[in-house]
Write a protein that holds these residues in place. Structure first.
Motif, short mmCIF file in Angstrom:
data_model
loop_
_atom_site.label_atom_id
_atom_site.label_comp_id
_atom_site.label_asym_id
_atom_site.label_seq_id
_atom_site.Cartn_x
_atom_site.Cartn_y
_atom_site.Cartn_z
N LEU A 34 0.81 -1.23 -0.04
CA LEU A 34 -0.15 0.07 -0.09
C LEU A 34 0.94 1.33 -0.11
CD1 LEU A 34 -2.78 1.41 0.11
CD2 LEU A 34 -2.73 0.81 2.59
N ALA A 35 1.89 1.15 0.79
CA ALA A 35 2.86 2.38 0.76
C ALA A 35 3.62 2.72 -0.79
CB ALA A 35 3.83 2.17 1.68
N LYS A 36 3.84 1.69 -1.17
CA LYS A 36 4.35 1.79 -2.74
C LYS A 36 3.32 2.48 -3.60
CE LYS A 36 7.64 0.88 -5.60
NZ LYS A 36 8.92 1.42 -5.36
N LYS A 37 2.12 2.01 -3.50
CA LYS A 37 1.24 2.66 -4.34
C LYS A 37 0.85 4.16 -4.05
CE LYS A 37 -1.32 -1.84 -5.24
NZ LYS A 37 -2.41 -2.65 -5.16
N ILE B 72 -16.50 0.50 3.14
CA ILE B 72 -16.38 -0.15 2.03
C ILE B 72 -17.24 0.09 0.70
CG2 ILE B 72 -17.13 -2.68 1.04
CD1 ILE B 72 -17.13 -3.89 3.96
N HIS B 73 -16.65 0.20 -0.46
CA HIS B 73 -17.17 0.38 -1.62
C HIS B 73 -17.10 -0.45 -2.62
CE1 HIS B 73 -18.17 2.88 -5.03
NE2 HIS B 73 -18.23 3.78 -4.25
N SER B 74 -18.33 -1.02 -3.24
CA SER B 74 -18.34 -1.92 -4.24
C SER B 74 -17.74 -1.75 -5.58
CB SER B 74 -19.86 -2.19 -4.81
OG SER B 74 -20.18 -0.97 -5.46
N ASP B 75 -17.28 -0.43 -5.69
CA ASP B 75 -16.39 -0.30 -7.10
C ASP B 75 -14.95 -0.05 -6.76
OD1 ASP B 75 -18.83 -0.56 -8.12
OD2 ASP B 75 -19.06 1.14 -9.26
N LEU B 76 -14.57 0.01 -5.65
CA LEU B 76 -13.20 0.44 -5.07
C LEU B 76 -12.76 -0.38 -4.19
CD1 LEU B 76 -13.95 4.33 -4.42
CD2 LEU B 76 -12.73 3.30 -6.48
N PHE C 275 -10.05 -1.49 -1.06
CA PHE C 275 -9.62 -0.88 0.30
C PHE C 275 -8.61 -0.07 -0.18
CE2 PHE C 275 -7.17 -0.37 4.05
CZ PHE C 275 -8.19 -0.16 4.99
N GLU C 276 -7.42 -0.48 -0.80
CA GLU C 276 -6.25 0.35 -1.14
C GLU C 276 -6.71 1.63 -2.04
OE1 GLU C 276 -3.45 -2.28 -3.00
OE2 GLU C 276 -2.71 -2.89 -1.08
N GLU C 277 -7.71 1.46 -3.01
CA GLU C 277 -8.00 2.57 -3.63
C GLU C 277 -8.85 3.57 -3.04
OE1 GLU C 277 -8.95 0.22 -8.15
OE2 GLU C 277 -10.39 0.31 -6.59
N ILE C 278 -9.56 3.13 -1.97
CA ILE C 278 -10.00 4.35 -1.17
C ILE C 278 -8.84 4.95 -0.31
CG2 ILE C 278 -11.49 4.74 1.02
CD1 ILE C 278 -13.27 2.16 -0.08
N VAL C 279 -7.97 4.38 0.10
CA VAL C 279 -6.65 4.99 1.01
C VAL C 279 -6.06 6.01 -0.20
CG1 VAL C 279 -4.79 4.56 2.11
CG2 VAL C 279 -6.67 3.16 2.45
N ILE C 280 -5.93 5.38 -1.31
CA ILE C 280 -5.06 6.24 -2.30
C ILE C 280 -5.96 7.59 -2.78
CG2 ILE C 280 -4.37 6.39 -4.68
CD1 ILE C 280 -3.58 3.21 -4.07
#
Length: 347
Positions: free
Chosen positions: A30-33, A181-185, A187-192
Motif C-alpha cells: 500500500l505504501a508503494k502505491k 467499503i465500496h463496491s467499485d473500489l 480498500f487500497e483505492e479508497i486509501v489512495i
C-alpha cells in the motif's frame, strides 16, 4: 501571467504531499502505491492496540508526534483486515492536527464519491448509529440510503448481502467502528483516493479539513457524542427500563429540555411523529434500540445491553465560515453536556 498568479503557482509547486501511513503491521504494498500520489510516504506501526482494534487519539498519539516532528501533512491509519480507515488532518496548511471521527471521514468520502459523478444510482448502506449528516448528503446527492443495525466488525457481511441484491448499482458502506467499503473500489483505492484528495487540497493551500468544512457549510454542522453508562447494578437496570417505557408511552415528558418531534422504536418496528400523532412502520424490527428526534435537530439513540447503556447524541448547527464553525463547535459541546446531564438524571 499576473504577479498574483505567479505567486499562487509558486505556492502550489512548493507544496509536498507527505503522507504518514499508520497500521498494526507494515503495509509495504500500500505504501508503494501511495507513492504515486504523494511526494513522501512514511510508515508507522502503532505500539498500542485498542481492545476493539479501532483507532483513537491514544493509539495514534505517537504517530501524530512523528508527523509533527517530520513534517507530514496527513496521517492515514488503516487496518485492511477489518476495512478500517481513520484520518488525522491539519486544520489548514500550517494548522494543528485534528483527529477526524468516523462520521467526518464518511461524510468527506460520500461527498467526494457523489461529486465525482462516477457512481450513478449509488446506494448507501450504513449503521443506524452513523451521523444524520450522511442522510442529508445522500439525499442531496440522490443516493438511496439503507439503514441497518450492524454490529462492530460486521459491515462486510451486511455489505455482501446488499451488494448481491443491488448487483447493478454501486454500494458505499460505513459502520460506526471505522469500517468503510465500496463496491467499485478496493480498500487500497479508497486509501489512495484520500491521499490524492489531500494532495489536491494542498495545491490550493487547503487540507481535507477544508473539504469537511465545505460539507458542513452546505449541509449543516452535525456533532456526535457517544456516552456509556454502567448497568451492572440492578437498580440502574430497573431505572433504565422505566425510563425507556416512559419514552415509548409518553415522550413529551422530555420537553423539559427539548421538543420531541419523533420517536423510533426499533423493537416494535415503528416510528411515531409526535407532532401529528401518526405512527409509521419502520423496516427494522425486534432490536431493543430507541431513537429520539427533536424539532431543534437533536437526535439521541439509546442502545442498552446486559451491562451498559450507550446513547449516541447528535446535535446540529448551521455554519458558513471557519470562524462560525469554531464558535458552533464550542456551543454544541455545551449543548451535549446539558443533554448528557439531563439523561443521567433520568437514568
Amino acid at each position: 501571467m499576473s504577479l498574483e498568479s505567479e505567486i499562487q503557482q509558486e505556492q502550489s509547486n512548493s507544496f509536498q504531499n507527505k503522507v504518514l501511513l499508520v497500521s498494526f503491521e507494515k503495509q509495504a504494498a500500500l505504501a508503494k502505491k501511495l507513492e504515486k500520489v504523494a511526494a513522501v510516504v512514511g510508515q508507522f506501526v502503532v505500539d498500542q492496540v485498542s481492545a476493539d482494534r479501532t483507532f483513537n487519539f491514544v493509539t495514534l498519539k505517537s504517530a501524530i508526534e512523528k508527523a509533527k516532528e517530520e513534517g507530514y501533512n496527513i496521517v492515514i491509519a488503516v487496518d485492511p483486515e477489518e476495512d478500517r480507515i481513520t484520518l488525522v488532518v491539519k486544520k489548514g496548511i500550517a494548522g494543528a492536527f485534528m483527529l477526524l471521527n468516523v462520521h467526518q471521514v464518511a461524510a468527506v468520502l460520500l461527498q467526494e464519491w457523489i461529486k465525482s459523478g462516477k457512481f450513478e444510482h449509488m446506494h448507501l448502506l450504513k449503521s443506524i448509529l452513523m451521523s444524520d449528516l450522511l442522510d442529508v448528503v445522500a439525499r442531496k446527492g440522490r443516493v438511496e440510503t439503507i439503514d441497518q443495525v450492524i454490529e462492530a466488525g460486521e459491515l462486510r457481511g451486511a455489505f455482501k448481502h446488499i451488494n448481491a441484491a443491488l448487483a447493478d448499482h454501486p454500494v458505499a458502506a460505513f459502520n460506526i467502528d471505522q469500517q468503510i467499503i465500496h463496491s467499485d473500489l478496493s480498500f487500497e483505492e479508497i486509501v489512495i483516493q484520500l491521499a490524492s484528495l489531500e494532495g489536491e487540497q494542498g495545491a490550493r493551500e487547503k487540507t481535507i479539513y477544508d473539504a469537511l468544512l465545505e460539507v458542513y457549510f452546505y449541509n449543516g454542522f452535525y456533532k456526535e457524542k457517544a456516552v456509556a453508562l454502567d448497568l451492572s447494578i440492578d437498580t440502574h437496570k430497573k431505572q433504565l427500563s422505566k425510563f425507556l417505557s416512559e419514552v415509548r408511552r409518553s415522550p413529551k415528558f422530555l420537553e423539559e429540555i427539548f421538543s420531541v418531534s419523533a420517536v423510533t422504536d426499533f423493537n416494535k418496528g415503528t416510528k411515531k411523529n409526535i407532532l401529528t400523532d401518526k405512527i409509521y412502520d419502520h423496516p427494522i424490527k425486534g432490536i431493543n434500540i430507541l431513537k429520539i428526534e427533536t424539532v431543534e435537530g437533536v437526535s439521541i439513540t439509546l442502545v442498552p445491553t446486559e451491562d451498559k447503556l450507550t446513547y449516541y447524541i447528535s446535535v446540529r448547527e448551521s455554519v458558513n465560515s471557519p470562524e462560525r464553525f469554531e464558535m458552533a463547535n464550542k456551543a454544541l459541546d455545551q449543548e451535549i453536556f446539558k443533554l448528557v446531564s439531563f439523561l443521567n438524571r433520568q437514568i
